[in-house]
Motif scaffolding. Sequence first.
Motif, PDB file in Angstrom:
ATOM      1  N   THR A 127     -16.121 -11.934  48.060  1.00 59.77           N
ATOM      2  CA  THR A 127     -17.486 -12.281  48.448  1.00 59.77           C
ATOM      3  C   THR A 127     -18.341 -11.057  48.738  1.00 59.77           C
ATOM      4  N   ASN A 128     -17.686  -9.910  48.908  1.00 57.92           N
ATOM      5  CA  ASN A 128     -18.455  -8.714  49.211  1.00 57.92           C
ATOM      6  C   ASN A 128     -18.903  -8.034  47.911  1.00 57.92           C
ATOM      7  N   THR A 129     -20.173  -8.144  47.612  1.00 68.10           N
ATOM      8  CA  THR A 129     -20.672  -7.541  46.367  1.00 68.10           C
ATOM      9  C   THR A 129     -21.639  -6.407  46.698  1.00 68.10           C
ATOM     10  N   ASP A 130     -21.449  -5.816  47.881  1.00 61.73           N
ATOM     11  CA  ASP A 130     -22.404  -4.801  48.316  1.00 61.73           C
ATOM     12  C   ASP A 130     -21.976  -3.372  47.992  1.00 61.73           C
ATOM     13  N   THR A 131     -20.999  -3.198  47.108  1.00 60.32           N
ATOM     14  CA  THR A 131     -20.661  -1.839  46.703  1.00 60.32           C
ATOM     15  C   THR A 131     -21.848  -1.296  45.919  1.00 60.32           C
ATOM     16  N   PRO A 132     -22.072   0.030  45.960  1.00 59.25           N
ATOM     17  CA  PRO A 132     -23.295   0.578  45.354  1.00 59.25           C
ATOM     18  C   PRO A 132     -23.512   0.136  43.911  1.00 59.25           C
ATOM     19  N   ASP A 133     -22.428   0.204  43.083  1.00 51.85           N
ATOM     20  CA  ASP A 133     -22.554  -0.168  41.668  1.00 51.85           C
ATOM     21  C   ASP A 133     -23.039  -1.602  41.507  1.00 51.85           C
ATOM     22  N   GLN A 171     -23.032 -16.643  31.454  1.00 50.36           N
ATOM     23  CA  GLN A 171     -24.477 -16.505  31.213  1.00 50.36           C
ATOM     24  C   GLN A 171     -25.225 -17.572  32.016  1.00 50.36           C
ATOM     25  N   GLN A 172     -24.673 -18.782  31.992  1.00 50.73           N
ATOM     26  CA  GLN A 172     -25.297 -19.893  32.721  1.00 50.73           C
ATOM     27  C   GLN A 172     -25.385 -19.565  34.217  1.00 50.73           C
ATOM     28  N   LEU A 173     -24.291 -19.033  34.739  1.00 47.37           N
ATOM     29  CA  LEU A 173     -24.251 -18.668  36.154  1.00 47.37           C
ATOM     30  C   LEU A 173     -25.328 -17.628  36.490  1.00 47.37           C
ATOM     31  N   LEU A 174     -25.448 -16.599  35.660  1.00 45.61           N
ATOM     32  CA  LEU A 174     -26.435 -15.542  35.921  1.00 45.61           C
ATOM     33  C   LEU A 174     -27.867 -16.092  35.870  1.00 45.61           C
ATOM     34  N   ILE A 175     -28.127 -16.959  34.895  1.00 39.79           N
ATOM     35  CA  ILE A 175     -29.479 -17.514  34.765  1.00 39.79           C
ATOM     36  C   ILE A 175     -29.812 -18.380  35.978  1.00 39.79           C
ATOM     37  N   LEU A 176     -28.844 -19.221  36.370  1.00 44.26           N
ATOM     38  CA  LEU A 176     -29.107 -20.104  37.522  1.00 44.26           C
ATOM     39  C   LEU A 176     -29.312 -19.280  38.792  1.00 44.26           C
ATOM     40  N   LYS A 177     -28.589 -18.190  38.895  1.00 43.19           N
ATOM     41  CA  LYS A 177     -28.682 -17.372  40.105  1.00 43.19           C
ATOM     42  C   LYS A 177     -29.963 -16.521  40.124  1.00 43.19           C
ATOM     43  N   PHE A 178     -30.238 -15.856  39.011  1.00 38.18           N
ATOM     44  CA  PHE A 178     -31.336 -14.883  39.029  1.00 38.18           C
ATOM     45  C   PHE A 178     -32.675 -15.443  38.567  1.00 38.18           C
ATOM     46  N   VAL A 179     -32.649 -16.343  37.605  1.00 39.28           N
ATOM     47  CA  VAL A 179     -33.928 -16.893  37.141  1.00 39.28           C
ATOM     48  C   VAL A 179     -34.358 -18.029  38.062  1.00 39.28           C
ATOM     49  N   GLU A 180     -33.398 -18.901  38.355  1.00 46.48           N
ATOM     50  CA  GLU A 180     -33.739 -20.074  39.168  1.00 46.48           C
ATOM     51  C   GLU A 180     -33.608 -19.800  40.666  1.00 46.48           C
ATOM     52  N   SER A 211     -28.654 -21.263  45.021  1.00 48.00           N
ATOM     53  CA  SER A 211     -27.540 -20.804  45.857  1.00 48.00           C
ATOM     54  C   SER A 211     -26.223 -21.132  45.152  1.00 48.00           C
ATOM     55  N   ASN A 212     -25.151 -20.542  45.668  1.00 46.84           N
ATOM     56  CA  ASN A 212     -23.838 -20.813  45.071  1.00 46.84           C
ATOM     57  C   ASN A 212     -23.496 -22.296  45.147  1.00 46.84           C
ATOM     58  N   VAL A 213     -23.906 -22.937  46.247  1.00 41.79           N
ATOM     59  CA  VAL A 213     -23.608 -24.365  46.423  1.00 41.79           C
ATOM     60  C   VAL A 213     -24.316 -25.183  45.333  1.00 41.79           C
ATOM     61  N   GLU A 214     -25.575 -24.867  45.110  1.00 41.27           N
ATOM     62  CA  GLU A 214     -26.347 -25.601  44.095  1.00 41.27           C
ATOM     63  C   GLU A 214     -25.774 -25.357  42.693  1.00 41.27           C
ATOM     64  N   GLU A 257     -17.650 -24.190  45.440  1.00 39.46           N
ATOM     65  CA  GLU A 257     -18.457 -23.020  45.796  1.00 39.46           C
ATOM     66  C   GLU A 257     -17.620 -21.738  45.671  1.00 39.46           C
ATOM     67  N   GLY A 258     -16.357 -21.842  46.092  1.00 37.54           N
ATOM     68  CA  GLY A 258     -15.462 -20.681  46.016  1.00 37.54           C
ATOM     69  C   GLY A 258     -15.270 -20.221  44.574  1.00 37.54           C
ATOM     70  N   ALA A 259     -15.136 -21.214  43.687  1.00 37.59           N
ATOM     71  CA  ALA A 259     -14.933 -20.878  42.268  1.00 37.59           C
ATOM     72  C   ALA A 259     -16.164 -20.153  41.711  1.00 37.59           C
ATOM     73  N   ILE A 260     -17.334 -20.570  42.169  1.00 39.61           N
ATOM     74  CA  ILE A 260     -18.571 -19.932  41.700  1.00 39.61           C
ATOM     75  C   ILE A 260     -18.646 -18.497  42.217  1.00 39.61           C
ATOM     76  N   LYS A 261     -18.298 -18.324  43.494  1.00 35.32           N
ATOM     77  CA  LYS A 261     -18.304 -16.967  44.076  1.00 35.32           C
ATOM     78  C   LYS A 261     -17.375 -16.064  43.287  1.00 35.32           C
ATOM     79  N   SER A 262     -16.197 -16.600  43.018  1.00 38.70           N
ATOM     80  CA  SER A 262     -15.202 -15.821  42.305  1.00 38.70           C
ATOM     81  C   SER A 262     -15.680 -15.495  40.883  1.00 38.70           C
ATOM     82  N   LEU A 263     -16.246 -16.510  40.221  1.00 33.83           N
ATOM     83  CA  LEU A 263     -16.748 -16.311  38.855  1.00 33.83           C
ATOM     84  C   LEU A 263     -17.872 -15.271  38.836  1.00 33.83           C
ATOM     85  N   TYR A 264     -18.714 -15.339  39.861  1.00 29.23           N
ATOM     86  CA  TYR A 264     -19.838 -14.399  39.950  1.00 29.23           C
ATOM     87  C   TYR A 264     -19.315 -12.967  40.118  1.00 29.23           C
TER      88      TYR A 264
END
Lengths: 103, 182
Positions: A26-32, B136-145, B148-151, B160-167
């Motif tokens: 969950t920690n994504t705060d590394t500089p890169d 790609q879907q994850l990045l678009i939902l996170k950055f364009v839309e 949150s991870n829950v949504e 939610e954990g799977a999304i965090k991990s995938l991200y």
Amino acid sequence: MVQQICRLGGKICTRLTFLGEIMNLTNTDTPDEFILEQSLQSFFRPVDPRPIFVDRLKGRLFTEPRVQLYAQKPMTLWLIIAGGLVIGSLLILLLRKPRGNQS
Amino acid sequence: MNEASDETVLLQAVGGDNEAFNQLYESYVGRIYNYIYYRTGSQHDAEDITSKVFFRAFNHIREYKLKGVPFSAWLYRIAHNLVANWYRDRSRKREVPLEDMVHLSHRGEHAEYTLVKTQESENLMKVIQKLPPERQQLLILKFVEGLSNVEIAVIMRRSEGAIKSLYHRTLLSLRDSVDEDR
């Protein structure tokens, strides 16, 4: 820290290792990663749809017939029944024995 | 539109109220268009698929369950399925007009800055295009839309954990790919 405690062994060790993994995940705060997230943020900018497209689609949504698919279903059924009747009648006509030639 | 008014409007739309559906349309058309635009990379295809999404939603709104997934997630799932069909039918995975997207991202900035940023964006775009569709879907939902991870988890039918991990894995793979390109 987590690894040091883990050397003590047992279930606590496993749980702490798991906790450590979760914290790393969950920690994504590394500089890169922070820089990468910023790049993504600036890359993925919201794009507005053309207003003319939005208006046209709105117009089409409420003017074009709703659920055409449902309207077609009974029609298809009637066509199948009618086709079946025609084919059935033709088969009966073709396969029945001519009565006039009996002597 | 907040959740309470969203639910009231949804109730009316599910009951067949066109005016209510119109409100939902106006609230979500931009978001759905954005999602599809970044998945297809083409304005024309984004408009075409967005139309299909709202026609499908309009035709099936009576089947929408208020106590099920949020309306936005329902729309995103329709959009996701139609984009998947688009890729399958046209067999043109990752054929994105790169220049259009990159230049669009940097309008109204100084020339030198834009040049550097454009180069960075082109590299980033190349790397993003190589990602599997779900990432790609994850990045678009996170950055364009800005979801949150829950949504995102609801839309992508994961925890939610799977999304965090995938991200996290997506960021790592992006970072590695960017490093390789340098």
